[in-house]
Design a protein around this motif. Structure first.
Motif, short mmCIF file in Angstrom:
data_model
loop_
_atom_site.label_atom_id
_atom_site.label_comp_id
_atom_site.label_asym_id
_atom_site.label_seq_id
_atom_site.Cartn_x
_atom_site.Cartn_y
_atom_site.Cartn_z
N ARG A 146 0.84 -1.19 0.00
CA ARG A 146 0.00 0.00 0.00
C ARG A 146 0.88 1.25 0.00
NH1 ARG A 146 -4.47 -1.91 4.60
NH2 ARG A 146 -5.23 -3.73 3.43
N PRO A 147 0.52 2.27 -0.78
CA PRO A 147 1.37 3.46 -0.89
C PRO A 147 1.75 4.06 0.45
CG PRO A 147 -0.35 3.52 -2.54
CD PRO A 147 -0.66 2.34 -1.67
N GLU A 148 0.82 4.10 1.39
CA GLU A 148 1.11 4.72 2.68
C GLU A 148 2.07 3.89 3.53
OE1 GLU A 148 -2.80 2.37 3.30
OE2 GLU A 148 -1.75 3.47 1.68
N LEU A 181 9.75 2.31 17.40
CA LEU A 181 11.04 2.66 16.80
C LEU A 181 10.89 2.94 15.31
CD1 LEU A 181 14.27 2.69 17.07
CD2 LEU A 181 14.10 0.38 16.11
N ILE A 182 10.21 2.06 14.59
CA ILE A 182 10.10 2.21 13.14
C ILE A 182 9.36 3.50 12.79
CG2 ILE A 182 9.18 1.20 11.02
CD1 ILE A 182 11.63 -0.24 12.16
N HIS A 183 8.41 3.89 13.61
CA HIS A 183 7.66 5.12 13.34
C HIS A 183 8.40 6.37 13.79
CE1 HIS A 183 3.79 3.82 11.74
NE2 HIS A 183 3.77 2.82 12.61
N ASP A 184 9.33 6.25 14.71
CA ASP A 184 10.02 7.41 15.29
C ASP A 184 11.30 7.70 14.51
OD1 ASP A 184 11.65 9.11 16.96
OD2 ASP A 184 10.39 8.55 18.66
N THR A 185 11.29 8.75 13.71
CA THR A 185 12.43 9.07 12.84
C THR A 185 13.70 9.29 13.64
OG1 THR A 185 10.96 10.05 11.19
CG2 THR A 185 13.29 10.67 11.09
N ASP A 186 13.62 10.05 14.72
CA ASP A 186 14.82 10.37 15.50
C ASP A 186 15.42 9.11 16.14
OD1 ASP A 186 14.60 13.04 14.84
OD2 ASP A 186 13.50 13.56 16.67
N LYS A 187 14.58 8.29 16.75
CA LYS A 187 15.09 7.07 17.40
C LYS A 187 15.66 6.10 16.37
CE LYS A 187 12.37 6.90 21.66
NZ LYS A 187 11.38 6.10 22.43
N LEU A 188 14.97 5.97 15.26
CA LEU A 188 15.46 5.05 14.24
C LEU A 188 16.80 5.51 13.70
CD1 LEU A 188 15.10 2.57 12.45
CD2 LEU A 188 13.81 4.01 10.85
N ASN A 189 16.95 6.80 13.47
CA ASN A 189 18.23 7.32 12.98
C ASN A 189 19.36 7.08 13.98
OD1 ASN A 189 17.51 8.19 10.43
ND2 ASN A 189 16.85 10.21 11.13
N LYS A 190 19.04 7.20 15.27
CA LYS A 190 20.06 6.92 16.27
C LYS A 190 20.46 5.45 16.24
CE LYS A 190 20.56 8.97 20.13
NZ LYS A 190 20.43 9.44 21.54
N LEU A 191 19.48 4.58 16.08
CA LEU A 191 19.81 3.15 16.00
C LEU A 191 20.64 2.86 14.77
CD1 LEU A 191 17.83 0.09 16.95
CD2 LEU A 191 18.51 0.24 14.55
N LEU A 192 20.35 3.53 13.66
CA LEU A 192 21.07 3.26 12.42
C LEU A 192 22.50 3.79 12.43
CD1 LEU A 192 18.26 4.10 9.81
CD2 LEU A 192 19.02 1.84 10.55
N THR A 193 22.78 4.78 13.29
CA THR A 193 24.09 5.45 13.22
C THR A 193 24.89 5.40 14.51
OG1 THR A 193 23.04 7.58 13.82
CG2 THR A 193 23.22 7.06 11.47
N VAL A 228 17.22 8.20 7.86
CA VAL A 228 15.98 8.36 7.11
C VAL A 228 15.43 9.75 7.32
CG1 VAL A 228 15.44 5.91 7.34
CG2 VAL A 228 14.54 7.53 9.03
N SER A 229 14.53 10.14 6.43
CA SER A 229 13.85 11.43 6.52
C SER A 229 12.46 11.21 7.12
CB SER A 229 13.72 12.07 5.14
OG SER A 229 15.01 12.27 4.57
N PRO A 230 11.85 12.24 7.69
CA PRO A 230 10.51 12.08 8.26
C PRO A 230 9.52 11.60 7.19
CG PRO A 230 11.47 14.15 8.99
CD PRO A 230 12.39 13.59 7.93
N GLY A 231 8.81 10.53 7.51
CA GLY A 231 7.77 10.03 6.62
C GLY A 231 8.27 9.23 5.44
N THR A 232 9.61 9.12 5.30
CA THR A 232 10.16 8.33 4.21
C THR A 232 11.32 7.54 4.75
OG1 THR A 232 11.82 9.94 3.49
CG2 THR A 232 9.61 10.20 2.59
N ALA A 233 11.88 6.69 3.90
CA ALA A 233 13.10 5.98 4.30
C ALA A 233 14.14 6.11 3.20
CB ALA A 233 12.81 4.52 4.59
N SER A 234 14.14 7.22 2.53
CA SER A 234 15.09 7.42 1.44
C SER A 234 15.93 8.65 1.70
CB SER A 234 14.33 7.56 0.12
OG SER A 234 13.42 8.63 0.19
#
Length: 234
Positions: A146-148, A181-193, A228-234
């Motif tokens: 689904r697009p969303e 975590l997956i929904h939270d851009t800031d937390k996810l970015n911290k986990l990724l980096t 990632v950027s807010p609302g996207t993962a690109s």
């Protein structure tokens, strides 16, 4: 809460389950399916009606997170439960979705986990296992496409590249913390980096201090991933 009969059959099922299954504490989707299967057949349809038709929580059997697992990222429990009207649809969407999320689980492993230790009764046949997995995969693909939801798919892929968990480890991660975590851009970015943040998050997210199946995990992380950027993962 008014229940058909009582919650005793469910608690009895969970007691048998504790003896029968070497499942992680957080593998509640499979626990829920087997608890349902252990109910007397005459009580199952009423259980489905109350649990899915009316959205009630019967004993400790079900919640949105329990039956959906990480698929709760992509579909609401209300939308999902509208599909469950009888045992066959529960197996197609509930069990099928579980098997789709853990595609390397074999029929032999599944049978070892779900055979009734008292009666020796087998949960489903190999043919049913293959059918429900195929059905669940088609449904899982649909909700993820689904697009969303596309950005969530990309975020999950980044998480797995970073953490590199095996299937058993994914069963041991708390579903609530994972979805947050997956929904939270800031937390996810911290986990990724951030290695320290990633280690701390994983330890907190596990239901048990150490996963059962791999002694070093979560000691090894994959390479740092692109934020990632807010609302996207690109």
């Amino acid at each position: 809460m008014a229940l058909f009969r009582s919650t005793k059959p469910v608690w009895r099922a969970l007691g048998v389950l504790a003896l029968a299954l070497p499942l992680a504490a957080c593998d509640v989707a499979m626990n829920s399916m087997v608890a349902y299967y252990d109910l007397p057949p005459a009580e199952r349809q009423e259980f489905i009606r109350q649990t899915f038709g009316e959205g009630k929580q019967i004993g400790s059997f079900i919640s949105g997170e329990m039956i959906l697992g990480t698929a709760a990222l992509y579909v609401s429990f209300d939308e999902f439960r509208a599909l469950i009207v009888d045992e066959e649809s529960l197996y197609r969407y509930g069990l099928g979705l579980y098997l789709a999320r853990f595609p390397t689980t074999t029929y032999e492993e599944f049978t070892r986990q779900t055979t009734n230790v008292i009666t020796g009764e087998i949960f489903i046949s190999r043919e049913q296992f293959d059918f429900y997995r195929s059905w669940g995969m088609a449904y899982y693909d649909e909700i993820r496409s689904r697009p969303e939801n596309r950005y969530l798919v990309e975020r999950e892929e980044l998480f797995r590249k970073r953490v590199q968990p095996m299937e058993q480890e994914m069963k041991e991660i708390g579903i609530g913390p994972y979805i947050e975590l997956i929904h939270d851009t800031d937390k996810l970015n911290k986990l990724l980096t951030d290695d320290r943040f990633a280690q701390d998050w994983l330890i907190r997210a596990l239901d048990e201090p150490k996963p059962r199946s791999s002694g070093n995990w979560p000691g090894t992380l994959g390479p740092v991933q692109t934020p990632v950027s807010p609302g996207t993962a690109s």
